[in-house]
Design an enzyme around this catalytic site. Structure first.
Site, PDB file in Angstrom:
ATOM      1  N   LYS A 107      25.834 -49.309 -23.194  1.00  0.00           N
ATOM      2  CA  LYS A 107      25.401 -47.833 -22.569  1.00  0.00           C
ATOM      3  C   LYS A 107      26.598 -47.138 -22.521  1.00  0.00           C
ATOM      4  O   LYS A 107      26.706 -46.017 -22.823  1.00  0.00           O
ATOM      5  CB  LYS A 107      24.943 -48.191 -21.088  1.00  0.00           C
ATOM      6  CG  LYS A 107      24.843 -46.892 -20.083  1.00  0.00           C
ATOM      7  CD  LYS A 107      23.599 -46.039 -20.894  1.00  0.00           C
ATOM      8  CE  LYS A 107      23.623 -44.738 -20.138  1.00  0.00           C
ATOM      9  NZ  LYS A 107      22.840 -44.819 -18.891  1.00  0.00           N
ATOM     10  N   LYS A 150      30.310 -39.494 -14.662  1.00  0.00           N
ATOM     11  CA  LYS A 150      30.511 -40.772 -14.024  1.00  0.00           C
ATOM     12  C   LYS A 150      30.558 -41.953 -14.880  1.00  0.00           C
ATOM     13  O   LYS A 150      31.423 -42.504 -15.412  1.00  0.00           O
ATOM     14  CB  LYS A 150      29.537 -41.080 -12.873  1.00  0.00           C
ATOM     15  CG  LYS A 150      29.488 -42.161 -12.107  1.00  0.00           C
ATOM     16  CD  LYS A 150      28.462 -43.396 -12.655  1.00  0.00           C
ATOM     17  CE  LYS A 150      27.043 -43.193 -13.149  1.00  0.00           C
ATOM     18  NZ  LYS A 150      26.170 -44.193 -13.241  1.00  0.00           N
TER      19      LYS A 150
END
Lengths: 297, 297
Positions: free
Chosen positions: B174, B242
């Protein structure tokens, strides 16, 4: 019968492009600095001329495919150049990748002689040139493009011969193309390095990413090259360095800050410093692997 | 009859994912910090529990979908957390995007309790969550993945549920995904700015580039958003900040220099500083437009 076409510049790209014109039935008048490719084209049916002016004297459409801006300036505006003999109404199609500002300047000079210059740089590399599947990004007069479209279709993919805008727009588009590829290529190198150093198989990462928003031709094609350490060109890193210089010079001239492309340029400089100028530009990833201490040969 | 599934975290992503599990016929036991989404899921047929431990007590498979690493640590290992009540043999599927190191640490804790934790972050955004077409990148035990695969298939595209490697590998993948998108997004902003400032239509550039090596989903999908100034999320810029932090923290921990992603992170910081945290992350391009003095609203 097709009209004769002039072709100047028979390098790695120009030679197969000229051969495709011959195959498509266009009589060819060629000129190049090196003797070898000229002989090869003559053997295939082309007629050779000793100067660019000699080519211009005999043709209404002249294609140039040269390494850099000064080469095109010399061939068109230099001694025994095209501009010294160009016919009124002729269309010059410069398919080299050069500075958009130089392309615009040469187009103005051509128009003062009653001729039209199109900038028509290509994408697709040596393979695309050989297979006649190049993408061609055209700047300049739309009517002139329609006139030479059959000639461009013989060298490229007809669906990918695109009129981008006025003079120089083709070169701007090519600069954009190289910027897009550079950013994608650099991050593919970064993410493969991250995967390797965290013990994750980069081939699995590539496969997963190709199914989503991170999918790109760079990840697909160059990602495969990087995973198999196949850096045979393809597209030489040295030429990519030149293309990026044009893109960043153009950005500077128009005050466009391109922070990511600036970093990519530095990485390309490092790739050349590492002796990889003649390898494929996807070897950019090796710079990041070296920085990360990833073994990759 | 399908086994009951626990679902903890009913935010923008978790809520539609949980609804898709209900639609696929999985009895659901849910918990979330906010009352509203819990009520909505209960109205759709789920049973609510007051704590993560309450969910764990009743289910063999527990899905968590939370904003960041500390949230997952709290829900699993905190007071009244899953680990306090997890059944031996249970599988916890954390679909949040969190630090690979935290994912590995939590997987070790789970295994000490006789349970298995898979890291299974997703790509595809809110639209993918609603349509059940998420890509799911899985790290951890392959047998545990096979056991929960029907559950993942109800939330994602079955062909894009990929086992990447051991614990943490899903999170690394990811991170790689977000790095790839960031680099591509930044250069799309740069090249659109270059086109605009040189008087070239960026829509034509996008079209031409999509036909060649510069083609990417980012240029296609986010390029279209940028050209139409459509920055409705999609995927909130604040969450992307983030995700990039996780990627660059992981790179730092493993001494992987990522110069391009570092610049992308700075541009993302600028995007948040410009008050765009709740817009789609493709608004990154506006930072480059502002720097270049391109009007873009």
């Amino acid at each position: 019968m097709n009209e004769p076409v002039g072709f100047i510049g028979l390098g790695v790209m120009g030679r197969p492009m000229a051969l495709n014109l011959l195959k498509a039935g266009f009589p060819l008048v060629v000129h190049s600095r090196s003797r070898g490719p000229v002989d090869a084209l003559v053997a295939a049916g082309a007629r050779a001329e000793a100067s660019p002016a000699g080519v211009a004297r005999q043709t209404e459409v002249i294609v140039t495919m040269l390494p850099d801006s000064p080469d095109v300036q010399l061939v068109l505006a230099g001694p025994a150049g095209v501009f010294g003999a160009v016919r009124p109404g002729a269309v010059i199609v410069d398919m080299s990748t050069i500075s958009p500002a130089v392309a615009r300047d040469l187009a103005v000079q051509a128009s003062e002689l009653g001729a039209t210059l199109l900038d028509a740089p290509v994408s697709g590399g040596e393979i695309g040139a050989i297979n006649g599947t190049l993408s061609i990004m055209v700047g300049g007069d739309a009517a002139a493009l329609e006139r030479v479209r059959p000639i461009l279709n013989a060298m490229g993919n007809a669906e990918r011969v695109t009129h981008i805008g006025g003079s120089g727009a083709g070169q701007v588009c090519k600069a954009c193309n190289q910027i897009a590829i550079g950013g994608s290529l650099a991050v593919v190198g970064e993410l493969f390095a991250l995967a390797w150093k965290t013990g994750v198989d980069p081939a699995k990462v590539r496969e997963a990413l190709l199914g989503g928003f991170a999918a790109s031709r760079v990840l697909e094609v160059h990602g495969e090259r990087i995973l198999t350490h196949n850096y045979r060109p393809g597209f030489r890193a040295g030429l990519y360095q030149k293309d990026l210089r044009i893109a960043l010079d153009t950005a500077r001239a128009h005050n466009v800050p391109m922070p990511v492309s600036a970093v990519v340029q530095q990485l390309v400089n490092a790739m050349i410093a590492a002796g990889r100028a003649d390898e494929d530009y996807s070897a950019l990833a090796t710079v990041l692997f070296d920085l990360a201490g990833v073994r990759h040969e």
